[in-house]
Structure formats: structure tokens, C-alpha cells
Design an enzyme around this catalytic site. Sequence first.
Site, PDB file in Angstrom:
ATOM      1  N   ASN A 194      10.502  47.627   2.724  1.00  0.00           N
ATOM      2  CA  ASN A 194       9.761  49.434   4.016  1.00  0.00           C
ATOM      3  C   ASN A 194      10.631  50.390   3.443  1.00  0.00           C
ATOM      4  OD1 ASN A 194       9.231  50.888   4.781  1.00  0.00           O
ATOM      5  ND2 ASN A 194       9.979  50.094   7.262  1.00  0.00           N
ATOM      6  N   ARG A 237       5.892  47.550   3.397  1.00  0.00           N
ATOM      7  CA  ARG A 237       4.330  49.077   4.121  1.00  0.00           C
ATOM      8  C   ARG A 237       4.117  50.209   3.718  1.00  0.00           C
ATOM      9  NH1 ARG A 237       7.710  51.999   8.593  1.00  0.00           N
ATOM     10  NH2 ARG A 237       5.887  52.774   9.843  1.00  0.00           N
ATOM     11  N   HIS A 260       1.264  53.480  13.118  1.00  0.00           N
ATOM     12  CA  HIS A 260       1.794  51.946  13.784  1.00  0.00           C
ATOM     13  C   HIS A 260       0.890  50.256  14.002  1.00  0.00           C
ATOM     14  CE1 HIS A 260       4.662  55.021  16.807  1.00  0.00           C
ATOM     15  NE2 HIS A 260       5.064  54.094  15.824  1.00  0.00           N
ATOM     16  N   GLY A 265       9.162  57.296  17.441  1.00  0.00           N
ATOM     17  CA  GLY A 265       8.042  57.958  17.129  1.00  0.00           C
ATOM     18  C   GLY A 265       6.813  56.610  18.613  1.00  0.00           C
ATOM     19  N   ARG A 295       9.226  64.395  18.215  1.00  0.00           N
ATOM     20  CA  ARG A 295       7.794  64.958  17.971  1.00  0.00           C
ATOM     21  C   ARG A 295       7.376  65.690  19.229  1.00  0.00           C
ATOM     22  NH1 ARG A 295       5.594  60.133  14.915  1.00  0.00           N
ATOM     23  NH2 ARG A 295       7.319  60.270  13.103  1.00  0.00           N
ATOM     24  N   GLU A 324       6.998  43.993  13.082  1.00  0.00           N
ATOM     25  CA  GLU A 324       5.917  44.555  12.162  1.00  0.00           C
ATOM     26  C   GLU A 324       6.618  43.379  10.803  1.00  0.00           C
ATOM     27  OE1 GLU A 324       7.736  48.394  14.143  1.00  0.00           O
ATOM     28  OE2 GLU A 324       5.711  49.143  12.750  1.00  0.00           O
TER      29      GLU A 324
HETATM   30  P1  AMP Z   1      12.366  52.721  17.955  1.00  0.00           P
HETATM   31  O1  AMP Z   1      12.113  53.049  17.350  1.00  0.00           O
HETATM   32  O2  AMP Z   1      11.018  51.799  18.331  1.00  0.00           O
HETATM   33  O3  AMP Z   1      13.734  52.086  17.442  1.00  0.00           O
HETATM   34  O4  AMP Z   1      12.850  52.495  18.936  1.00  0.00           O
HETATM   35  C1  AMP Z   1      14.473  54.250  19.525  1.00  0.00           C
HETATM   36  C2  AMP Z   1      14.516  54.049  20.754  1.00  0.00           C
HETATM   37  O5  AMP Z   1      14.341  53.173  21.765  1.00  0.00           O
HETATM   38  C3  AMP Z   1      15.995  55.057  20.722  1.00  0.00           C
HETATM   39  O6  AMP Z   1      15.429  56.423  20.149  1.00  0.00           O
HETATM   40  C4  AMP Z   1      15.864  54.911  21.663  1.00  0.00           C
HETATM   41  O7  AMP Z   1      15.630  56.330  22.832  1.00  0.00           O
HETATM   42  C5  AMP Z   1      15.441  54.033  23.424  1.00  0.00           C
HETATM   43  N1  AMP Z   1      15.954  53.005  23.488  1.00  0.00           N
HETATM   44  C6  AMP Z   1      16.474  51.903  22.503  1.00  0.00           C
HETATM   45  N2  AMP Z   1      17.986  50.784  23.247  1.00  0.00           N
HETATM   46  C7  AMP Z   1      17.094  51.058  24.266  1.00  0.00           C
HETATM   47  C8  AMP Z   1      17.838  50.348  25.478  1.00  0.00           C
HETATM   48  N3  AMP Z   1      18.970  50.022  25.328  1.00  0.00           N
HETATM   49  N4  AMP Z   1      17.956  51.485  26.623  1.00  0.00           N
HETATM   50  C9  AMP Z   1      16.879  52.661  26.692  1.00  0.00           C
HETATM   51  N5  AMP Z   1      16.135  53.185  25.085  1.00  0.00           N
HETATM   52  C10 AMP Z   1      16.994  52.476  24.292  1.00  0.00           C
END
Ligand code: AMP
Length: 405
Positions: free
Chosen positions: A7, A91, A180, A212, A241, A387
Site C-alpha cells: 500500500n 492497493r 473503502h 475517513g 473532512r 483490507e
Molecule cells: P482508522 O482510520 O480506521 O485507523 O481509524 C482511526 C480512528 O479510530 C482514530 O482517529 C480514532 O478516532 C479512532 N480510534 C482508534 N482507537 C480507538 C479507541 N480505542 N476508541 C475510540 N476511538 C478509537
Amino acid sequence: MKVLVVNCGSSSVKYTLFEMENEKKIAWGLVECVGLPEAYYKRQAINAKEKKDSLKITSHIKAVELIIEDLLDKETGSIANINEIAVVGHRIVHGSDKFSESVLLTEEVKKELKECFSIAPLHNPANYDGILAVEKMLPKIPSVLVFDTAFHQTMPDYAYMYAIPYEYYEKDHIRRYGFHGTSHNYVSQRAASILGKPLSELKLITAHLGNGSSITAIDKGKVIDTSMGFTPLPGVVMGTRCGDIDPAIIYYILNKYPQYKDGDNLNTLMNKKSGLLGISGLSADVRTIVKATETGNKKAKLAFEMLCYSVKKYISAYYGILNGIDGLVFTAGIGENSASIRELICKNLHALGIEIDINKNNITSNEERFISTQESKVKVMIIPTNEELMIARESKLCLLSAEKV
Ligand code: AMP
């Protein structure tokens, strides 16, 4: 069979090496800040400790070289010979309307991918650099391209068209694409397996809520609608965003504030300075927002409520479009981890047959699980996304079907 998933972002290269017999990760890592003084390489192999080194990494080619050398390392590497890698899966963010499924890389495909640069100028050229780097380092290993947009290509035209003059669709391919896709595809397949029914008999809404976020309506395994659009900007409120806004706001800001005459600044405003960060003035991270809410921060509370409300609106709309659903899936960083976000989203959705069990919802776990009550008509699930594994599966399938021809 081993599959290497790559990726490649504008300044990063992430990778995972899978053993496909058991679909287990055997090595993974990332090179960050490619071309910058703070570049580093972090990696881990199964049953080994994580290693991190600050290194001079001037290009994507150098990054891939480093990764391959490391995988082949006599003492700590995961493979003895480069030919153990059967296929590399890449990806790719945007396949425009040229790519509705994963494809084996050929010169013709490379040409077509280049034609998709203008539609995703931030992502596709970086993905392409990754392809060139892998080609240079592994010239004999086939590559497969897996597109974030491909899963959404089943949307009907009345869902993917925008009501602007038709010529912009014909000339510029302006339409909803959705993103996604690999994640929505993966969790919908897992949901079918968990529910013990074929996808062809299920109606699902999948909520990928991370930095996102996007919501997708899936009928019999086919996407009917999705909340992101021509770009990953619209839909629900995200970390930075803005999600859906009145498009005339852009025109208004552009005319009122001279600094936004430059389209790049306006783009940054909508993509990097809005969402949870823009409303709270505090953070794009849900964890910080939730903590601030608990200490009475009003803007953080507003940001939190706006996010949940926007997701609830999409779930309700897609429930109507699908004429009822069997399952609702939460996935990605927020969807998998934030109990308070899931709780507020699902609150007062009894009319749709969505009822979550607060105790189950509050359990912290990395496992796939139900959070709906026994009585809930709709099964509400948390399914950690994967993913990389989905890209590895697609790459293996694509390679095997090409070998058959
Ligand atoms: P992703 O883009 O899927 O990696 O998600 C990232 C976002 O998930 C972060 O900016 C957090 O806002 C949220 N996140 C990650 N871990 C936690 C957690 N333990 N509790 C609440 N939100 C979380």
C-alpha cells in the site's frame, strides 16, 4: 502460496506478507516519511519483536528495496528466496469507471491507470510509484491491482449520477465512485459467514468509521449506494473532512475570502481542517473528543453529536432504500473501538428494528461479535476490517484465474 500486499502512499510504503494456506500474516511493516529527513522503517515478523530504524530513504524504490532485503535477511527474514512470493497485490485508491474488478498488471493496465491520475491526483500517482518500485525490484513476480472503488461499481446509475449537466459525466467522468470498497467487501463477506447465510440472501448496511468514514448499502452482495462520492470528501462527518455540505458554501467562501481563490487552500479547508477537528478546534481523534466531552467541552460534544447524527441519517436512508436490512456492521478504528459512538448512533432506532445491548456494546475486544439484543430484528455486529487480507485474497484469485486461461 505467499502474497505480498503493498500500500503505497505519497510518502509511505506499507506492506504485509501473507501465507495463504492459513491466511496468516508472516511479516509486516511500513516505511514512513519517504524523501524526508525523519524517514524511518518499522517492521515485524511473526514471533519476533518489532524493529524500528531511522534511515535515509529517498524514494519509493529505496523503500521497496529495503523491505525486500529485510524479507530475505538470512537470520531474521521470512523467506529464503524471492520466488516464494507468488504475487504482489497493490492497493489502488481510484479505479475510475475503467476498473470494476481487480486486474493483473500489464502494460495496457498501466496506461489505463495513468489515465486515472487526474481523478485522484493525491493518491493514484503515489500508488503508481509503488507499482514501478515493485516492478523494478521484483521484475519476475506478477502484480495485481485491487481498487478501493471497484466494489461500488454495481451501483445503479440513478445512485451514482450527480444532477449537474450530463456533459461533465461524459467528458470528465464526474459521478459517485465510493471508497473503502475493499473493507466494505471484506466485512460483508464476514457478516454473511457469521449470520450463516449466503450474501445473496442478505441485505446489509456496513459502516466503516475511521479517520475517513463511509456507509454502504449492500443488497445480495451488490452495492446499491455508498456515502462517499467522486472523492472521499462527502458523506458523514469525519476526522478532518466536512462530509456532506451545501455545495454553494464553497462558492460563498471562495468569493468572500481572497485566500480561498486558490483552489488548493479551499481543498485543504474541506479535507484537512473540517470535520471533528474543525468543529471542536481540538482534535480529529474520537478518543480526544470523547474525553473532552466528559469534561464539559461544548464544541467537542457538538462534534461528537454531529458525527453520530450524520451516520444515523445514512443508516436510516439506506434502511429505506433496501426496504429493511438483516444486518448492520460497524468496522474500522471508530466503528470497532468506540462504544459511545455506536451507542448514540443506534439510540432510538427501534422503529427500524435496531436495538443494541449496552453491556455487549461496552465490551472491549478485537473479536467479531454481536452487540444487538436477542430481540433486535436487525443483527448489529462489530467486525474488525482486514483490507490487507482482502487484497491478498483478490490477488491470489486473480493470479489463479489468469493461470487457468
Ligand atoms: P482508522 O482510520 O480506521 O485507523 O481509524 C482511526 C480512528 O479510530 C482514530 O482517529 C480514532 O478516532 C479512532 N480510534 C482508534 N482507537 C480507538 C479507541 N480505542 N476508541 C475510540 N476511538 C478509537
